[in-house]
Scaffold this motif. Structure first.
Motif, PDB file in Angstrom:
ATOM      1  N   THR A  48      13.193  43.327  63.216  1.00 54.12           N
ATOM      2  CA  THR A  48      14.637  43.557  63.309  1.00 54.12           C
ATOM      3  C   THR A  48      15.406  42.486  62.552  1.00 54.12           C
ATOM      4  N   VAL A  49      15.032  41.228  62.774  1.00 52.29           N
ATOM      5  CA  VAL A  49      15.705  40.128  62.081  1.00 52.29           C
ATOM      6  C   VAL A  49      15.480  40.224  60.572  1.00 52.29           C
ATOM      7  N   ARG A  50      14.259  40.539  60.170  1.00 53.05           N
ATOM      8  CA  ARG A  50      13.979  40.677  58.736  1.00 53.05           C
ATOM      9  C   ARG A  50      14.793  41.805  58.119  1.00 53.05           C
ATOM     10  N   ALA A  51      14.959  42.895  58.839  1.00 53.82           N
ATOM     11  CA  ALA A  51      15.754  44.012  58.317  1.00 53.82           C
ATOM     12  C   ALA A  51      17.205  43.590  58.154  1.00 53.82           C
ATOM     13  N   ILE A  52      17.753  42.900  59.135  1.00 50.93           N
ATOM     14  CA  ILE A  52      19.142  42.442  59.067  1.00 50.93           C
ATOM     15  C   ILE A  52      19.340  41.529  57.862  1.00 50.93           C
ATOM     16  N   MET A  53      18.362  40.657  57.607  1.00 47.33           N
ATOM     17  CA  MET A  53      18.491  39.671  56.530  1.00 47.33           C
ATOM     18  C   MET A  53      18.060  40.205  55.168  1.00 47.33           C
ATOM     19  N   GLY A  54      17.647  41.466  55.077  1.00 44.77           N
ATOM     20  CA  GLY A  54      17.264  42.049  53.797  1.00 44.77           C
ATOM     21  C   GLY A  54      15.925  41.585  53.284  1.00 44.77           C
ATOM     22  N   LEU A  55      15.054  41.127  54.174  1.00 47.32           N
ATOM     23  CA  LEU A  55      13.774  40.548  53.762  1.00 47.32           C
ATOM     24  C   LEU A  55      12.628  41.557  53.704  1.00 47.32           C
ATOM     25  N   LEU A  56      12.814  42.751  54.220  1.00 42.84           N
ATOM     26  CA  LEU A  56      11.707  43.698  54.300  1.00 42.84           C
ATOM     27  C   LEU A  56      11.126  44.097  52.938  1.00 42.84           C
TER      28      LEU A  56
ATOM     29  N   ARG B 187      10.496  48.471  54.462  1.00 43.05           N
ATOM     30  CA  ARG B 187      11.761  49.089  54.084  1.00 43.05           C
ATOM     31  C   ARG B 187      12.476  49.620  55.315  1.00 43.05           C
ATOM     32  N   VAL B 188      13.779  49.726  55.185  1.00 42.00           N
ATOM     33  CA  VAL B 188      14.603  50.354  56.213  1.00 42.00           C
ATOM     34  C   VAL B 188      14.508  51.857  56.044  1.00 42.00           C
ATOM     35  N   LEU B 189      14.241  52.560  57.138  1.00 41.69           N
ATOM     36  CA  LEU B 189      14.027  54.006  57.093  1.00 41.69           C
ATOM     37  C   LEU B 189      15.226  54.802  57.591  1.00 41.69           C
TER      38      LEU B 189
ATOM     39  N   THR C 161      30.872  45.090  56.290  1.00 47.02           N
ATOM     40  CA  THR C 161      30.071  45.333  55.087  1.00 47.02           C
ATOM     41  C   THR C 161      28.702  45.864  55.488  1.00 47.02           C
ATOM     42  N   ALA C 162      28.305  46.999  54.900  1.00 45.01           N
ATOM     43  CA  ALA C 162      26.977  47.560  55.165  1.00 45.01           C
ATOM     44  C   ALA C 162      25.919  46.657  54.542  1.00 45.01           C
ATOM     45  N   LEU C 163      24.861  46.363  55.311  1.00 41.71           N
ATOM     46  CA  LEU C 163      23.826  45.444  54.850  1.00 41.71           C
ATOM     47  C   LEU C 163      22.664  46.131  54.148  1.00 41.71           C
ATOM     48  N   ALA C 164      22.413  47.389  54.452  1.00 41.17           N
ATOM     49  CA  ALA C 164      21.260  48.089  53.882  1.00 41.17           C
ATOM     50  C   ALA C 164      21.324  48.077  52.364  1.00 41.17           C
ATOM     51  N   GLY C 165      20.236  47.652  51.740  1.00 42.20           N
ATOM     52  CA  GLY C 165      20.153  47.626  50.285  1.00 42.20           C
ATOM     53  C   GLY C 165      20.619  46.336  49.641  1.00 42.20           C
TER      54      GLY C 165
END
Length: 237
Positions: A43-51, A57-59, A68-72
């Motif tokens: 979860t933390v990695r997804a929030i920080m864009g580290l995946l 990847r975020v699915l 601000t949207a964080l995905a991508g």
């Protein structure tokens, strides 16, 4: 400030997060609780864009910080928005001095920075004593202090700590908890992962419990204390 809704994510063909939702307001301290392997670090990695850099990847779902949207977004851009990470395993720069570790990430977001070297020395006097030592020469507790100081030097609006006191000696753990309490008293927003439930309940405003990649409960410390069955089922406490 931070809002995560129905987040799904994974690595390769393995889906780790099924449905994670949480929110953190300005000045709030929120914990992310659950047994090992339930999706907290992902979860933390997804929030920080580290995946993406870890083969993940975020699915699905949505992550938003201050509108601000964080995905991508790449990790450096997410950091520039005001999220500061203390990662699991500390990950200090081993061949840089304590002072170089801190100044390498220093940033001023809005006017005069709140967190400067003198402020970090005041927060962690031991780091000032060892300011010329390499990161690899520090004890585990000193490295954790350095990891926290390094994240604060980015002058974040939200501080994320993954396993804040894992593997530390009792006196060092107590010092870290005291620092986190001070940060909270000064209005720092914090998302915290830690196994010390008693300390987390004293510190945090709210808690989010995850099980097999899903948010299964959220509430206050008083509500968590009043539900021993939930603690036994999902936290084994």
């Amino acid at each position: 400030m931070l809002r995560v809704e129905n987040l799904a994510a994974g690595y390769g063909q393995s889906q780790v997060l099924q449905d994670i939702s949480l929110a953190i307001g300005a000045g709030e301290v929120v914990t992310l609780l659950g047994r090992n392997g339930m999706g907290k670090t992902t979860t933390v990695r997804a929030i920080m864009g580290l995946l993406p850099g870890l083969g993940g990847r975020v699915l699905g779902g949505r992550m938003e910080f201050a509108g601000t949207a964080l995905a991508g977004l790449p990790p450096h851009r997410i950091g520039q928005l005001g999220l500061g990470l203390v990662p699991e395993g500390r990950q200090v720069f081993p061949t840089l001095s304590v002072e170089e570790n801190l100044t390498a990430t220093a940033a001023s977001r809005h006017g005069a920075p709140r967190w400067t070297l003198p402020a970090i020395w005041q927060l962690f006097p031991r780091l000032e004593e060892r300011r010329r030592n390499m990161g690899s020469q520090l004890s585990g507790g000193e490295q954790q202090m350095l990891a926290i100081g390094r994240a604060l030097m980015t002058n974040p609006r939200l501080l994320l700590l993954d396993e804040a006191t894992e593997g530390l000696a009792p006196l060092i753990r107590a010092e870290i908890w005291a620092v986190l309490a001070r940060l909270k008293s000064e209005g720092e927003a914090i998302l915290l992962i830690d196994k010390n439930l008693a300390a987390a309940m004293r510190l945090a405003d709210r808690h989010v419990v995850v099980e097999k990649g899903r948010t299964v409960w959220s509430g206050t410390s008083a509500e968590l204390a009043a539900t021993p069955a939930l603690r036994e089922t999902y936290l084994h406490l």
